[in-house]
Design a protein around this motif. Sequence first.
Motif, PDB file in Angstrom:
ATOM      1  N   ARG A 141      -1.402  -1.879  24.735  1.00 20.36           N
ATOM      2  CA  ARG A 141      -1.504  -0.533  24.181  1.00 20.36           C
ATOM      3  C   ARG A 141      -0.756   0.433  25.111  1.00 20.36           C
ATOM      4  O   ARG A 141      -0.375   0.068  26.228  1.00 20.36           O
ATOM      5  N   ASN A 142      -0.560   1.665  24.614  1.00 24.20           N
ATOM      6  CA  ASN A 142       0.024   2.723  25.437  1.00 24.20           C
ATOM      7  C   ASN A 142       1.344   2.289  26.065  1.00 24.20           C
ATOM      8  O   ASN A 142       1.534   2.372  27.284  1.00 24.20           O
ATOM      9  N   TRP A 172       5.059   2.838  26.899  1.00 21.79           N
ATOM     10  CA  TRP A 172       6.009   3.932  27.059  1.00 21.79           C
ATOM     11  C   TRP A 172       7.139   3.510  27.980  1.00 21.79           C
ATOM     12  O   TRP A 172       6.915   2.792  28.951  1.00 21.79           O
ATOM     13  N   PRO A 207       2.607  10.806  29.344  1.00 18.84           N
ATOM     14  CA  PRO A 207       4.046  10.712  29.576  1.00 18.84           C
ATOM     15  C   PRO A 207       4.678  12.093  29.679  1.00 18.84           C
ATOM     16  O   PRO A 207       4.331  13.014  28.948  1.00 18.84           O
ATOM     17  N   SER A 213       8.001   6.489  23.262  1.00 19.42           N
ATOM     18  CA  SER A 213       6.960   5.560  22.821  1.00 19.42           C
ATOM     19  C   SER A 213       7.596   4.305  22.224  1.00 19.42           C
ATOM     20  O   SER A 213       8.518   4.391  21.407  1.00 19.42           O
ATOM     21  N   TRP A 256      10.143  10.309  28.465  1.00 19.31           N
ATOM     22  CA  TRP A 256       9.422   9.091  28.090  1.00 19.31           C
ATOM     23  C   TRP A 256       9.470   8.893  26.571  1.00 19.31           C
ATOM     24  O   TRP A 256       9.298   9.832  25.805  1.00 19.31           O
ATOM     25  N   ASN A 298       4.066   2.659  17.722  1.00 15.49           N
ATOM     26  CA  ASN A 298       3.499   3.817  17.023  1.00 15.49           C
ATOM     27  C   ASN A 298       2.016   3.679  16.717  1.00 15.49           C
ATOM     28  O   ASN A 298       1.399   4.599  16.171  1.00 15.49           O
TER      29      ASN A 298
END
Length: 207
Positions: free
Chosen positions: A191-192, A194, A23, A29, A27, A32
């Motif tokens: 997952r991931n 953003w 990112p 998240s 960006w 966490n």
Amino acid sequence: MKAIWPAMLLAAVAVAGDADFKPGEGWLSLFNGKDLAGWKPVGRYKSEWRAEDGVLANPVESDNLHTEKEFEDFELHLEFKLPKGGNSGVFLRGCKEVQVFDSFGKEKLAEDDCGGIFGKLPPRVNACKPPGEWNSLDIAIVGRKITVVLNGKTTVDGQVVNGVTGGQINEDEDKPGPLMLQGDHSAVWYRNLWIKPLTRSAATNVK
């Protein structure tokens, strides 16, 4: 006059399909990797959502899960994995569902196939990976215009999507709403996650 914001998304997802998404500036998240801070379950089931080794996991059919924060115009990156026959979705503003579905191998695509807009638009191409593999999903929404890139292939190309889709938790499509992940149809893993909020003036730059 032609809006150039879809090109912004395509530039941002040049590494689509790569789990090492990097990112850039702006960006934020959404997860966490350790717990469900910032998320709330909603639905008729007992929530089974949990954090497992950096993955937002829903190992069995349970509640849907939505962010506590609300968003209006934004770019979104996430990765998902489904079991065979799996069915989930990503609700933009809590009201417009980008379909997450085990569509691997299908030739005739419908509005409920992966990368489409549920009940509104079928995906232009089948880019879904086999069950058990991670898929990369990149989305942009500005106003009612949506672009979806699944595993590096554009499945919805800056289309105007009017109206809400089924299962929504926000009745007003033009106001900010939460991001919601569907968990009440099958197991699913994310997952991931953003998000990059966009100002309307920047997102709809025209020439």
